[in-house]
Scaffold this active site. Sequence first.
Site, mmCIF file in Angstrom:
data_model
loop_
_atom_site.group_PDB
_atom_site.id
_atom_site.type_symbol
_atom_site.label_atom_id
_atom_site.label_comp_id
_atom_site.label_asym_id
_atom_site.label_seq_id
_atom_site.Cartn_x
_atom_site.Cartn_y
_atom_site.Cartn_z
ATOM 1 N N ASP A 40 59.836 26.179 32.634
ATOM 2 C CA ASP A 40 59.982 25.230 33.736
ATOM 3 C C ASP A 40 61.029 24.149 33.467
ATOM 4 O OD1 ASP A 40 58.420 24.122 31.719
ATOM 5 O OD2 ASP A 40 56.615 23.959 32.923
ATOM 6 N N HIS A 76 46.743 23.437 34.143
ATOM 7 C CA HIS A 76 48.018 24.038 34.540
ATOM 8 C C HIS A 76 48.670 24.795 33.384
ATOM 9 C CE1 HIS A 76 50.067 19.986 33.503
ATOM 10 N NE2 HIS A 76 50.561 20.854 32.653
ATOM 11 N N GLU A 97 50.060 24.016 39.138
ATOM 12 C CA GLU A 97 48.962 23.048 39.244
ATOM 13 C C GLU A 97 47.779 23.671 39.985
ATOM 14 O OE1 GLU A 97 49.187 20.353 37.659
ATOM 15 O OE2 GLU A 97 51.084 19.298 37.933
HETATM 16 C C1 F6R Z 1 55.701 22.829 29.351
HETATM 17 C C2 F6R Z 1 54.690 23.243 30.297
HETATM 18 C C3 F6R Z 1 53.372 22.550 30.432
HETATM 19 C C4 F6R Z 1 52.751 22.097 29.107
HETATM 20 C C5 F6R Z 1 51.439 21.390 29.349
HETATM 21 C C6 F6R Z 1 50.831 20.836 28.063
HETATM 22 O O1 F6R Z 1 56.862 23.612 29.452
HETATM 23 O O2 F6R Z 1 54.949 24.139 31.024
HETATM 24 O O3 F6R Z 1 52.476 23.420 31.097
HETATM 25 O O4 F6R Z 1 52.566 23.214 28.279
HETATM 26 O O5 F6R Z 1 51.624 20.328 30.241
HETATM 27 O O6 F6R Z 1 51.658 19.823 27.583
HETATM 28 P P1 F6R Z 1 51.471 19.182 26.144
HETATM 29 O O7 F6R Z 1 51.759 20.262 25.160
HETATM 30 O O8 F6R Z 1 52.482 18.067 26.068
HETATM 31 O O9 F6R Z 1 50.055 18.713 26.065
#
Ligand code: F6R
Length: 244
Positions: A70, A141, A146
């Site tokens: 993303d 997500h 979402e």
């Molecule tokens: C990142 C992504 C998100 C994260 C998720 C967890 O490319 O697609 O889905 O994997 O928000 O984020 P962290 O690892 O910062 O807790």
Amino acid sequence: MIHPRILVAATAEEAGALAANEFEALIAKKPAAVLGLATGSTPLPLYRELIAREKAGKIDFSRVRSANLDEYKGLAPDHEQSYRKFMQDNLFDHISIKPENTIVPSGLAEDVEKECDEYEEKIEAWGGVDCQLLGLGHDGHIGFNEPEDHFPAKTHEVQLTEMTIEANKRFFASIDDVPRAAVTMGIGTIMAAKKVLIIVTGADKKEILKKTFWGPVDPQVPASILQFHPDVTLICDKAAYPFD
Ligand code: F6R
């Protein structure tokens, strides 16, 4: 329901090393493997380990291809908080992967739908994703898919939820600077990967991890669809593992 293969690490650092084992084995078997990659805090120990392993001669990234999950809408690739910049800083600039072999959705495309279709086509032209790395959002997500009433299929534009904006504000000067929209691989894109590797670390993810694999499959918990993927490895630390 198909249960994931589960590896429980003592720490987030160890979870990164276990995940690196998976990538090392895949790349040894398929030097031009296609990796689906993620940003965020969770993959950082893994990326540090991958960099160290290539320096130690254990992995060769020179033929590897990668497609990121993303990108924020409106951020240029060189913006401090863009996901392209994150990948350059935390992985790509330190390994031998070729720049033309790394793709991240564009946050600047004028015709977003066209950009999304082309992104899917590029992945298909590479033969699909061999191993998709995922982190888990607090609302369930994956990518920026979402909670919704249905599972979105392909790469598409999304509006971020308040919870995600709140969680991601730590990287920006203020909450107002967090983009409100993003471009993300869809649930269908993720489910099409041959293998999925999801890393979940930290006590704050325990509850959502339990819902993901031990609750009903529900688009309100997007990651729960992974219960239907035939090859999922969950790597979590003890803090996130929902059972004692
Ligand atoms: C990142 C992504 C998100 C994260 C998720 C967890 O490319 O697609 O889905 O994997 O928000 O984020 P962290 O690892 O910062 O807790």
